[in-house]
Design a protein around this motif. Structure first.
Motif, PDB file in Angstrom:
ATOM      1  N   ALA A   1       7.063   6.042 -21.593  1.00  0.00           N
ATOM      2  CA  ALA A   1       7.994   6.547 -20.578  1.00  0.00           C
ATOM      3  C   ALA A   1       9.418   6.074 -20.871  1.00  0.00           C
ATOM      4  CB  ALA A   1       7.567   6.078 -19.193  1.00  0.00           C
ATOM      5  N   THR A   2      10.383   6.799 -20.348  1.00  0.00           N
ATOM      6  CA  THR A   2      11.794   6.415 -20.452  1.00  0.00           C
ATOM      7  C   THR A   2      12.331   6.126 -19.060  1.00  0.00           C
ATOM      8  OG1 THR A   2      12.189   7.737 -22.442  1.00  0.00           O
ATOM      9  CG2 THR A   2      14.112   7.150 -21.112  1.00  0.00           C
ATOM     10  N   LEU A   3      12.855   4.925 -18.876  1.00  0.00           N
ATOM     11  CA  LEU A   3      13.557   4.579 -17.641  1.00  0.00           C
ATOM     12  C   LEU A   3      15.045   4.763 -17.902  1.00  0.00           C
ATOM     13  CD1 LEU A   3      13.817   3.480 -14.779  1.00  0.00           C
ATOM     14  CD2 LEU A   3      13.744   1.159 -15.738  1.00  0.00           C
ATOM     15  N   THR A   4      15.655   5.698 -17.197  1.00  0.00           N
ATOM     16  CA  THR A   4      17.088   5.967 -17.311  1.00  0.00           C
ATOM     17  C   THR A   4      17.775   5.465 -16.051  1.00  0.00           C
ATOM     18  OG1 THR A   4      16.689   7.936 -18.665  1.00  0.00           O
ATOM     19  CG2 THR A   4      18.842   7.741 -17.600  1.00  0.00           C
TER      20      THR A   4
ATOM     21  N   ALA B   1       0.825  -1.204   0.000  1.00  0.00           N
ATOM     22  CA  ALA B   1       0.000   0.000   0.000  1.00  0.00           C
ATOM     23  C   ALA B   1       0.859   1.253   0.000  1.00  0.00           C
ATOM     24  CB  ALA B   1      -0.924  -0.016   1.222  1.00  0.00           C
ATOM     25  N   LEU B   2       1.926   1.238   0.788  1.00  0.00           N
ATOM     26  CA  LEU B   2       2.805   2.392   0.848  1.00  0.00           C
ATOM     27  C   LEU B   2       3.478   2.641  -0.496  1.00  0.00           C
ATOM     28  CD1 LEU B   2       4.154   4.608   2.475  1.00  0.00           C
ATOM     29  CD2 LEU B   2       5.873   2.946   3.222  1.00  0.00           C
ATOM     30  N   LEU B   3       3.900   1.569  -1.169  1.00  0.00           N
ATOM     31  CA  LEU B   3       4.547   1.719  -2.469  1.00  0.00           C
ATOM     32  C   LEU B   3       3.584   2.298  -3.492  1.00  0.00           C
ATOM     33  CD1 LEU B   3       6.609  -1.588  -2.651  1.00  0.00           C
ATOM     34  CD2 LEU B   3       7.496   0.731  -2.397  1.00  0.00           C
ATOM     35  N   LEU B   4       2.347   1.816  -3.502  1.00  0.00           N
ATOM     36  CA  LEU B   4       1.365   2.339  -4.447  1.00  0.00           C
ATOM     37  C   LEU B   4       1.085   3.808  -4.171  1.00  0.00           C
ATOM     38  CD1 LEU B   4      -1.106  -0.681  -4.573  1.00  0.00           C
ATOM     39  CD2 LEU B   4       0.492   0.042  -6.362  1.00  0.00           C
ATOM     40  N   PHE B   5       1.078   4.164  -2.900  1.00  0.00           N
ATOM     41  CA  PHE B   5       0.786   5.548  -2.535  1.00  0.00           C
ATOM     42  C   PHE B   5       1.931   6.478  -2.921  1.00  0.00           C
ATOM     43  CE2 PHE B   5       1.038   9.022   0.569  1.00  0.00           C
ATOM     44  CZ  PHE B   5      -0.184   9.632   0.348  1.00  0.00           C
ATOM     45  N   THR B   6       3.176   5.997  -2.770  1.00  0.00           N
ATOM     46  CA  THR B   6       4.328   6.862  -3.019  1.00  0.00           C
ATOM     47  C   THR B   6       4.775   6.842  -4.464  1.00  0.00           C
ATOM     48  OG1 THR B   6       5.799   5.051  -2.389  1.00  0.00           O
ATOM     49  CG2 THR B   6       5.201   6.622  -0.669  1.00  0.00           C
ATOM     50  N   GLY B   7       4.098   6.113  -5.351  1.00  0.00           N
ATOM     51  CA  GLY B   7       4.451   6.110  -6.764  1.00  0.00           C
ATOM     52  C   GLY B   7       5.786   5.451  -6.986  1.00  0.00           C
ATOM     53  N   CYS B   8       6.690   6.120  -7.713  1.00  0.00           N
ATOM     54  CA  CYS B   8       7.952   5.507  -8.119  1.00  0.00           C
ATOM     55  C   CYS B   8       9.060   5.690  -7.103  1.00  0.00           C
ATOM     56  CB  CYS B   8       8.400   6.081  -9.465  1.00  0.00           C
ATOM     57  SG  CYS B   8       7.255   5.712 -10.799  1.00  0.00           S
ATOM     58  N   ALA B   9       8.786   6.395  -6.033  1.00  0.00           N
ATOM     59  CA  ALA B   9       9.870   6.681  -5.097  1.00  0.00           C
ATOM     60  C   ALA B   9      10.398   5.423  -4.443  1.00  0.00           C
ATOM     61  CB  ALA B   9       9.386   7.654  -4.033  1.00  0.00           C
TER      62      ALA B   9
ATOM     63  N   VAL C   1       8.541  -4.835 -12.338  1.00  0.00           N
ATOM     64  CA  VAL C   1       8.454  -3.399 -12.555  1.00  0.00           C
ATOM     65  C   VAL C   1       8.215  -3.188 -14.043  1.00  0.00           C
ATOM     66  CG1 VAL C   1       9.647  -1.193 -12.413  1.00  0.00           C
ATOM     67  CG2 VAL C   1       9.990  -2.916 -10.624  1.00  0.00           C
ATOM     68  N   ARG C   2       7.067  -2.608 -14.404  1.00  0.00           N
ATOM     69  CA  ARG C   2       6.689  -2.416 -15.801  1.00  0.00           C
ATOM     70  C   ARG C   2       6.820  -0.944 -16.169  1.00  0.00           C
ATOM     71  NH1 ARG C   2       1.214  -3.910 -17.235  1.00  0.00           N
ATOM     72  NH2 ARG C   2       2.075  -3.981 -19.356  1.00  0.00           N
ATOM     73  N   VAL C   3       7.473  -0.704 -17.312  1.00  0.00           N
ATOM     74  CA  VAL C   3       7.630   0.646 -17.848  1.00  0.00           C
ATOM     75  C   VAL C   3       6.798   0.707 -19.124  1.00  0.00           C
ATOM     76  CG1 VAL C   3       9.265   2.418 -18.580  1.00  0.00           C
ATOM     77  CG2 VAL C   3       9.979   0.663 -16.930  1.00  0.00           C
TER      78      VAL C   3
ATOM     79  N   GLU D   1       8.466  -3.276  -5.421  1.00  0.00           N
ATOM     80  CA  GLU D   1       7.689  -4.485  -5.672  1.00  0.00           C
ATOM     81  C   GLU D   1       6.885  -4.278  -6.951  1.00  0.00           C
ATOM     82  OE1 GLU D   1       6.024  -4.767  -1.582  1.00  0.00           O
ATOM     83  OE2 GLU D   1       6.994  -6.741  -1.605  1.00  0.00           O
ATOM     84  N   ASP D   2       5.865  -5.085  -7.184  1.00  0.00           N
ATOM     85  CA  ASP D   2       5.080  -4.959  -8.413  1.00  0.00           C
ATOM     86  C   ASP D   2       4.603  -3.516  -8.586  1.00  0.00           C
ATOM     87  OD1 ASP D   2       5.368  -7.665  -8.850  1.00  0.00           O
ATOM     88  OD2 ASP D   2       3.458  -8.181  -7.915  1.00  0.00           O
ATOM     89  N   ARG D   3       4.883  -2.932  -9.755  1.00  0.00           N
ATOM     90  CA  ARG D   3       4.498  -1.542  -9.969  1.00  0.00           C
ATOM     91  C   ARG D   3       4.528  -1.214 -11.452  1.00  0.00           C
ATOM     92  NH1 ARG D   3       7.257   2.638  -7.492  1.00  0.00           N
ATOM     93  NH2 ARG D   3       7.096   1.418  -5.609  1.00  0.00           N
ATOM     94  N   ILE D   4       3.890  -0.120 -11.805  1.00  0.00           N
ATOM     95  CA  ILE D   4       3.856   0.378 -13.175  1.00  0.00           C
ATOM     96  C   ILE D   4       4.465   1.774 -13.191  1.00  0.00           C
ATOM     97  CG2 ILE D   4       2.368   1.112 -15.077  1.00  0.00           C
ATOM     98  CD1 ILE D   4       0.408  -1.052 -14.256  1.00  0.00           C
ATOM     99  N   ILE D   5       5.375   2.000 -14.131  1.00  0.00           N
ATOM    100  CA  ILE D   5       5.983   3.313 -14.331  1.00  0.00           C
ATOM    101  C   ILE D   5       5.497   3.839 -15.675  1.00  0.00           C
ATOM    102  CG2 ILE D   5       8.151   4.542 -14.715  1.00  0.00           C
ATOM    103  CD1 ILE D   5       9.516   2.513 -12.877  1.00  0.00           C
ATOM    104  N   ASN D   6       4.814   4.974 -15.674  1.00  0.00           N
ATOM    105  CA  ASN D   6       4.303   5.531 -16.927  1.00  0.00           C
ATOM    106  C   ASN D   6       4.734   6.977 -17.153  1.00  0.00           C
ATOM    107  OD1 ASN D   6       2.693   6.844 -15.083  1.00  0.00           O
ATOM    108  ND2 ASN D   6       0.851   5.629 -15.544  1.00  0.00           N
ATOM    109  N   THR D   7       5.725   7.428 -16.373  1.00  0.00           N
ATOM    110  CA  THR D   7       6.333   8.739 -16.599  1.00  0.00           C
ATOM    111  C   THR D   7       7.848   8.570 -16.602  1.00  0.00           C
ATOM    112  OG1 THR D   7       6.376   9.233 -14.227  1.00  0.00           O
ATOM    113  CG2 THR D   7       4.436   9.965 -15.465  1.00  0.00           C
ATOM    114  N   ASP D   8       8.538   9.498 -17.229  1.00  0.00           N
ATOM    115  CA  ASP D   8       9.999   9.413 -17.292  1.00  0.00           C
ATOM    116  C   ASP D   8      10.571   9.308 -15.879  1.00  0.00           C
ATOM    117  OD1 ASP D   8       9.730   9.649 -19.980  1.00  0.00           O
ATOM    118  OD2 ASP D   8      10.534  11.686 -20.126  1.00  0.00           O
ATOM    119  N   THR D   9      11.467   8.335 -15.703  1.00  0.00           N
ATOM    120  CA  THR D   9      11.969   8.012 -14.366  1.00  0.00           C
ATOM    121  C   THR D   9      13.474   7.784 -14.426  1.00  0.00           C
ATOM    122  OG1 THR D   9       9.866   6.998 -13.744  1.00  0.00           O
ATOM    123  CG2 THR D   9      11.798   6.366 -12.455  1.00  0.00           C
ATOM    124  N   VAL D  10      14.163   8.237 -13.396  1.00  0.00           N
ATOM    125  CA  VAL D  10      15.609   8.041 -13.285  1.00  0.00           C
ATOM    126  C   VAL D  10      15.897   7.220 -12.038  1.00  0.00           C
ATOM    127  CG1 VAL D  10      17.851   9.162 -12.999  1.00  0.00           C
ATOM    128  CG2 VAL D  10      16.118  10.202 -14.485  1.00  0.00           C
ATOM    129  N   TRP D  11      16.687   6.167 -12.202  1.00  0.00           N
ATOM    130  CA  TRP D  11      17.141   5.369 -11.067  1.00  0.00           C
ATOM    131  C   TRP D  11      18.625   5.638 -10.838  1.00  0.00           C
ATOM    132  CZ3 TRP D  11      14.857  -0.190 -12.205  1.00  0.00           C
ATOM    133  CH2 TRP D  11      13.471  -0.161 -11.969  1.00  0.00           C
TER     134      TRP D  11
END
Length: 609
Positions: free
Chosen positions: A54-57, A9-17, A48-50, A28-38
Motif C-alpha cells: 500500500a501507499t500512504l500519501t 471497535a468502532l475504528l476497526l469497523f470503520t477501517g481507515c476512516a 499505524v502500520r502500512v 489508534e492501533d490499526r493496519i492499512i493495506n490499501t492505498d490511503t490519503v491523509w
C-alpha cells in the motif's frame, strides 16, 4: 475502559476512516493495506502500520499529533507510523508543510517513537517538520529522500541503515542525541544546517559511498562522531565547522583523537558559512502599495492594535492610519517625536523633544494628560521608547532619570537616576527593569523603582536590551555584545569590532540578530554568542530588524529595505528608497509598514511566488 473498547471497535469497523474528535481524526492501533490519503489533522494514539504494498500519501498542510503513551514502560512513547514493504509519500510545500509532532502541551524528546520504514517501495519526505520523537525517521533496507525539512527536539533525528538515502537542505536542530544517525548505508548529506545537537552527524559504521558536503555544522557538542566500534577512515567534503581554527575543529570531530580504538575523520573545512543551506522560505517580492506623506523624518517604529497603526514624526505630529494607508486622524504634538510609542487598551503614549510625555485617546488623538520633566545638557536627539508595565508607564529621559508615571493619570509614581543620557527604552522581565544609558551604565531596578545594582560597561548603551530566558543581552556602541543574568553577572561576551547605534538585537529560534552601523547583519547563537554568519547590508544601519515567517526585514541609511533568510542569511528581496530607514518595520495584513527620512510612511505588499 468500556469507552476505550467501544472506540477501538468502532475504528476497526470503520477501517481507515478514523474517528473524528475535536476536529482531529483519531487513529489508534490499526493496519492499512490499501492505498490511503491523509489530509487534515490526525491524533495518533498507537501504532499505524502500512503493509502489503500500500501507499500512504500525506497531503500538504496535514498535521499528525502523537499521544504520549508508554505502555511498555521503557521511557519512550509508543505511538508510531510503521511502513513495511509499502510506500510513504509525505510531500509538503513551503506554505503548507507536513507536521509530525507530540500531542502534549509540554512536548519533549521521546513523546512518540518514530516513523519506521523497512523495505520501502518508495520513501519521499519534503517540507516536513519532525519533532518530539525518539528516533525521527527510522529506515532500513530502503531507498529514500528527506529534503527541505526540519528535525527538531527529537532524541535522534534519523536512524538510517542498510540502504541509500539523501538528506538535503534540511535544518537539524536541538536534537538531544544524534541529529543524523546512520550505519552501513550509501548516504548523500548535502546543503544542510546541523545546529545545537549533541552529535550533528553520527556514523555508527559504514563501508559504502558517503557524501557529506556543503553543510554548516555549528554549536553541536560534536559536529561529527564515529561510533565506538567504527574502525575505518572517513573523508568529509567541504563543510563549514563554525571556525577556521583547525585545532578547534579537531576537538569537534570525535574520532581516533579522542578514542584510539576507532577510526579517523578527515575534514576539508570551508573558510566561512556556506550560503544556500537549509530550507528556504517562499520567494518574496516587495511591491509598493501606498504612501502617507508627512512634513519631516519618521524614525520611530510604528505600533498597532491589530487594526489601526500609530506613528509619530519629526513634523511634531502623531498619525493614526489603517493598513491600507488611509488616515484615521492626525494630532499636533508641538515638538519632534522620534521615540517608540506605547499602547494600552484606550491610550497611545508618546514622548517629544519638548521633554513632554502625552497620553492620547487612541480613537481620535485627543490629549488626555501631559507630563513634563526638566531639561539637561543632553537634550539634542534620539529619545528612548516608552514601556507599559502593570499600571505604570516607564519614561527614559535625556536627563538620565527613568520616570514611572501612572498610565491612567500621568501622575509621577517614582523616578530613579540611571545616568544621562537615556536614549533607549528599558527592558522589563521577571520583576526587574533593565535601563541602559549613553553613559555606559546599566541600571537594574525593581518594579517599584528601587535600584538593585549598576554596571559600568565602558561604552555608551544606545539600544534596548533583549530579554532572554536567562537574562538580557546588550550591545555597546563599540560593538561588544554581552549576555547577563538577571543580577548582572556576565554569561558571555562577543566583540563584533563594529560601531552599533540604536538598532537593538532581536531573538528568534535561539538565534540573535543584530544590524550595525558598519553595514553588517550578524547572526549569533543566543546561549553562547557563537557567530554563525554575517552579511553585508546596502549601507550603515541604525535600525532594529523585524523577524517574521523565517525572514529578517531590515532598513539602512542608504534607504534600502532588505529581506534575508533567517536561517542562513541568503538575500530574498529588497526595495530602494531615497533616504535613510531607521525605523523597525511593522508587518500587518500582508503589508510591511515603516517610516523613512524621505518624510513618508511606506506600505509594501508582500507577494510570494
Amino acid at each position: 475502559m468500556v469507552r476505550r473498547l467501544l472506540v477501538v471497535a468502532l475504528l476497526l469497523f470503520t477501517g481507515c476512516a478514523g474517528l473524528k474528535t475535536g476536529g482531529q481524526t483519531l487513529l489508534e492501533d490499526r493496519i492499512i493495506n490499501t492505498d490511503t490519503v491523509w489530509q487534515g489533522d490526525y491524533l495518533i494514539d498507537g501504532k499505524v502500520r502500512v503493509v502489503g504494498g500500500a501507499t500512504l500519501t500525506i497531503k500538504p498542510g496535514t498535521r499528525l499529533f502523537f499521544v504520549r503513551r508508554d505502555r511498555d514502560r521503557d521511557g519512550l512513547g509508543d505511538a508510531a507510523i510503521e511502513v513495511e514493504h509499502a510506500s510513504l509519500l509525505a510531500l509538503g510545500t513551503v506554505r503548507q508543510p507536513i507536521e509530525f509532532r507530540s500531542a502534549e502541551n509540554d512536548p519533549r524528546p521521546g513523546d512518540w517513537l518514530e516513523i519506521k520504514v523497512d523495505f520501502a517501495r518508495k520513501l519521499q519526505l519534503s517540507h516536513c517538520l519532525i519533532r518530539d520523537s525518539a528516533h525521527g525517521l527510522h529506515a532500513h533496507f530502503s531507498k529514500g529522500s528527506l529534503e527541505d525539512s526540519v528535525l527538531r527536539n527529537n532524541i535522534d533525528g534519523t536512524r538510517f541503515g542498510q540502504g541509500r538515502y539523501v538528506v538535503r537542505r534540511c535544518l537539524v536542530v536541538g536534537n538531544r542525541g544524534k541529529g543524523l544517525n546512520f550505519r552501513n548505508s550509501e548516504m548523500e548529506i548535502r546543503d544542510n544546517i546541523l545546529r545545537g545537537n549533541r552529535a550533528g552527524l553520527f556514523i555508527f559504521e559504514t563501508d559504502r559511498p558517503l557524501t557529506v558536503v556543503g553543510n554548516n555544522f555549528v554549536a553541536n557538542r560534536h559536529h561529527v562522531r564515529l561510533g565506538d566500534f567504527f574502525r575505518g577512515d572517513i573523508k568529509l567534503g567541504r563543510n563549514w565547522f563554525g571556525t577556521r581554527d583547525r585545532q578547534k575543529i579537531d576537538t569537534l570531530l570525535y574520532d581516533r583523537g579522542e578514542d584510539a580504538t576507532i577510526g579517523s575523520l578527515w575534514a576539508e573545512p570551508a573558510d566561512s558559512w556556506l550560503p544556500g543551506t537549509g530550507p528556504c522560505p517562499a520567494a518574496l517580492h516587495l511591491e509598493p502599495d501606498a504612501e502617507l506623506f508627512g512634513d519631516g523624518f519618521f524614525d520611530a517604529g510604528a505600533v498597532s492594535d491589530g487594526q489601526t497603526i500609530y506613528l509619530p514624526g519629526w513634523d511634531g505630529s502623531a498619525y493614526a492610519f489603517d493598513s491600507r494607508g488611509q488616515r484615521v486622524w492626525k494630532q499636533a504634538l508641538g515638538e519632534v517625536a522620534d521615540a517608540g510609542p506605547a499602547l494600552d487598551g484606550g491610550r497611545l503614549y508618546l514622548q517629544t523633544w519638548g521633554r513632554e510625555v502625552l497620553a492620547l485617546d487612541r480613537s481620535n488623538g485627543r490629549p488626555l494628560w501631559r507630563f513634563r520633566y526638566p531639561e539637561s545638557a543632553h537634550d539634542d536627539h534620539r529619545q528612548g521608547g516608552l514601556v507599559r508595565v502593570g499600571k505604570q508607564l516607564l519614561v527614559p529621559a535625556w536627563n538620565g532619570r527613568l520616570y514611572a508615571l501612572d498610565a491612567g493619570s500621568g501622575k509621577l509614581l517614582w523616578k530613579q537616576d540611571c545616568g544621562a543620557p537615556l536614549r533607549a527604552a528599558p527592558a522589563v522581565a521577571r520583576g526587574r527593569i533593565f535601563q541602559p544609558s549613553g553613559s555606559g551604565r546599566l541600571s537594574i531596578l525593581s518594579l517599584d523603582g528601587q535600584l538593585l545594582t549598576t554596571l559600568d560597561l565602558g561604552a555608551p548603551l544606545l539600544s534596548t536590551p533583549l530579554v532572554t530566558a536567562g537574562g538580557v543581552i546588550l550591545v555597546t556602541r563599540g560593538g561588544d555584545v554581552l549576555a547577563l543574568d538577571d543580577d548582572g553577572r556576565q554569561l558571555w561576551r562577543r566583540d563584533l569590532a563594529e560601531t552599533c547605534y540604536y538598532g537593538a538585537p532581536v531573538l528568534s529560534d535561539g538565534l540573535l540578530y543584530l544590524a550595525t552601523a558598519a553595514g553588517r547583519l550578524h547572526c549569533l547563537t543566543a546561549d553562547r554568542g557563537e557567530p554563525l554568519w554575517s552579511v553585508d547590508l546596502a549601507g550603515p544601519s541604525y535600525a532594529t530588524p523585524l523577524i517574521a515567517g523565517g525572514r529578517i526585514f531590515v532598513g539602512d541609511n542608504r534607504g534600502v529595505m532588505q529581506v534575508f533568510n533567517a536561517l542562513n542569511g541568503d538575500p530574498l528581496a529588497r526595495a530602494d528608497f531615497t533616504n535613510a530607514i531607521q525605523s523597525t518595520p511593522l508587518l500587518i495584513d500582508g503589508r510591511l509598514v515603516f517610516g523613512a527620512r524621505d518624510s513618508r510612511i511606506h506600505f509594501l505588499r508582500l507577494r510570494e511566488d
